[in-house]
Design a protein around this motif. Structure first.
Motif, PDB file in Angstrom:
ATOM      1  N   ASN A  85       0.813  -1.216   0.000  1.00 17.22           N
ATOM      2  CA  ASN A  85       0.000   0.000   0.000  1.00 17.22           C
ATOM      3  C   ASN A  85       0.846   1.266   0.000  1.00 17.22           C
ATOM      4  OD1 ASN A  85      -2.333  -1.564   0.073  1.00 17.22           O
ATOM      5  ND2 ASN A  85      -2.348  -1.603   2.312  1.00 17.22           N
ATOM      6  N   ASN A  86       2.147   1.125   0.305  1.00 16.32           N
ATOM      7  CA  ASN A  86       3.047   2.277   0.314  1.00 16.32           C
ATOM      8  C   ASN A  86       3.461   2.705  -1.093  1.00 16.32           C
ATOM      9  OD1 ASN A  86       2.947   2.153   3.087  1.00 16.32           O
ATOM     10  ND2 ASN A  86       4.896   1.084   3.275  1.00 16.32           N
ATOM     11  N   PHE A  87       3.083   1.930  -2.093  1.00 10.97           N
ATOM     12  CA  PHE A  87       3.483   2.209  -3.470  1.00 10.97           C
ATOM     13  C   PHE A  87       2.241   2.477  -4.318  1.00 10.97           C
ATOM     14  CE2 PHE A  87       6.756  -0.325  -1.551  1.00 10.97           C
ATOM     15  CZ  PHE A  87       7.933   0.270  -1.975  1.00 10.97           C
ATOM     16  N   PRO A  88       2.267   3.527  -5.133  1.00 12.07           N
ATOM     17  CA  PRO A  88       1.103   3.841  -5.966  1.00 12.07           C
ATOM     18  C   PRO A  88       0.679   2.687  -6.879  1.00 12.07           C
ATOM     19  CG  PRO A  88       2.714   5.618  -6.079  1.00 12.07           C
ATOM     20  CD  PRO A  88       3.343   4.501  -5.310  1.00 12.07           C
ATOM     21  N   ASP A  89       1.638   1.855  -7.277  1.00 17.30           N
ATOM     22  CA  ASP A  89       1.322   0.727  -8.152  1.00 17.30           C
ATOM     23  C   ASP A  89       1.325  -0.609  -7.409  1.00 17.30           C
ATOM     24  OD1 ASP A  89       4.066   0.699  -7.783  1.00 17.30           O
ATOM     25  OD2 ASP A  89       4.545   0.265  -9.875  1.00 17.30           O
ATOM     26  N   GLY A  90       1.207  -0.554  -6.102  1.00 17.77           N
ATOM     27  CA  GLY A  90       1.180  -1.783  -5.292  1.00 17.77           C
ATOM     28  C   GLY A  90       0.038  -2.712  -5.651  1.00 17.77           C
ATOM     29  N   THR A  91      -1.076  -2.137  -6.096  1.00 17.71           N
ATOM     30  CA  THR A  91      -2.215  -2.972  -6.487  1.00 17.71           C
ATOM     31  C   THR A  91      -1.974  -3.674  -7.823  1.00 17.71           C
ATOM     32  OG1 THR A  91      -3.311  -1.091  -7.527  1.00 17.71           O
ATOM     33  CG2 THR A  91      -3.895  -1.576  -5.224  1.00 17.71           C
ATOM     34  N   ALA A  92      -0.947  -3.264  -8.559  1.00 19.34           N
ATOM     35  CA  ALA A  92      -0.625  -3.891  -9.847  1.00 19.34           C
ATOM     36  C   ALA A  92       0.156  -5.197  -9.672  1.00 19.34           C
ATOM     37  CB  ALA A  92       0.173  -2.932 -10.727  1.00 19.34           C
ATOM     38  N   VAL A  93       0.590  -5.479  -8.452  1.00 16.35           N
ATOM     39  CA  VAL A  93       1.302  -6.733  -8.190  1.00 16.35           C
ATOM     40  C   VAL A  93       0.282  -7.865  -8.264  1.00 16.35           C
ATOM     41  CG1 VAL A  93       2.667  -8.052  -6.526  1.00 16.35           C
ATOM     42  CG2 VAL A  93       3.012  -5.575  -6.733  1.00 16.35           C
ATOM     43  N   ASN A 118       6.807  -1.046 -10.300  1.00 17.19           N
ATOM     44  CA  ASN A 118       6.863  -1.497 -11.694  1.00 17.19           C
ATOM     45  C   ASN A 118       6.874  -3.024 -11.785  1.00 17.19           C
ATOM     46  OD1 ASN A 118       7.128   1.239 -12.638  1.00 17.19           O
ATOM     47  ND2 ASN A 118       9.246   1.147 -11.948  1.00 17.19           N
ATOM     48  N   PRO A 119       5.926  -3.692 -11.142  1.00 21.57           N
ATOM     49  CA  PRO A 119       5.975  -5.148 -11.028  1.00 21.57           C
ATOM     50  C   PRO A 119       5.885  -5.903 -12.350  1.00 21.57           C
ATOM     51  CG  PRO A 119       3.825  -4.351 -10.356  1.00 21.57           C
ATOM     52  CD  PRO A 119       4.701  -3.150 -10.558  1.00 21.57           C
ATOM     53  N   ARG A 120       5.274  -5.292 -13.353  1.00 20.55           N
ATOM     54  CA  ARG A 120       5.076  -6.005 -14.622  1.00 20.55           C
ATOM     55  C   ARG A 120       6.072  -5.580 -15.693  1.00 20.55           C
ATOM     56  NH1 ARG A 120      -1.026  -7.865 -14.554  1.00 20.55           N
ATOM     57  NH2 ARG A 120      -1.315  -7.791 -12.317  1.00 20.55           N
ATOM     58  N   SER A 121       7.010  -4.716 -15.314  1.00 25.03           N
ATOM     59  CA  SER A 121       8.077  -4.317 -16.229  1.00 25.03           C
ATOM     60  C   SER A 121       9.162  -5.385 -16.195  1.00 25.03           C
ATOM     61  CB  SER A 121       8.692  -2.982 -15.801  1.00 25.03           C
ATOM     62  OG  SER A 121       7.734  -1.960 -15.872  1.00 25.03           O
TER      63      SER A 121
END
Length: 138
Positions: A85-93, A118-121
């Protein structure tokens, strides 16, 4: 990447002549590492193929690192995923990677880039080296 893990953790075993995936040629320079990683539960591929020529996402690399740590006895227990939740893209994991990504963040092996995971990069060789170095010296 799996060869880097295999060497970093000083794993042994695996069968270079029967790597366990349809798209990993017997005798390939990475076949033994892939075989060992499959036997240890570090990788599963898609069940038939390993896709050795595809890029590896950052989240998939983190899953492999966590699985390697578990296989080596360096990771035990569970991890809270609230840190995402500390990362703007945390929900993208992806759901399958949330625990691994959270564990590596909590260890300090992953800090994000400009505040993003950037989990999907695709992971770069440099990023992979930094994570492995941190994990091996922690």
């Amino acid at each position: 990447f799996i060869l880097m893990l295999y060497r970093a953790f000083r794993f042994s075993g695996g069968n270079a002549n029967n790597p366990g995936f349809a798209d990993v040629p017997a005798g390939a320079y990475y076949a033994q590492a892939v075989s060992a990683a499959k036997q240890m539960g570090i990788v599963n591929g898609d069940g038939v193929n390993f896709m050795p020529n595809n890029s590896i996402t950052r989240q998939d690399a983190m899953v492999m690192v966590k699985n390697a740590m578990t296989a080596a006895g360096k990771f035990q227990g569970s991890t809270s995923t609230a840190i995402l939740n500390n990362f703007p893209d945390g929900t993208a994991v992806s759901s399958y990677a949330r625990e691994a990504v959270s564990a590596l963040i909590q260890m300090g092996a992953v800090n994000g880039s400009n505040g993003m995971l950037n989990p999907r990069s695709a992971i770069t060789r440099a990023e992979a080296a930094v994570i492995l170095h941190f994990v091996m010296t922690a």
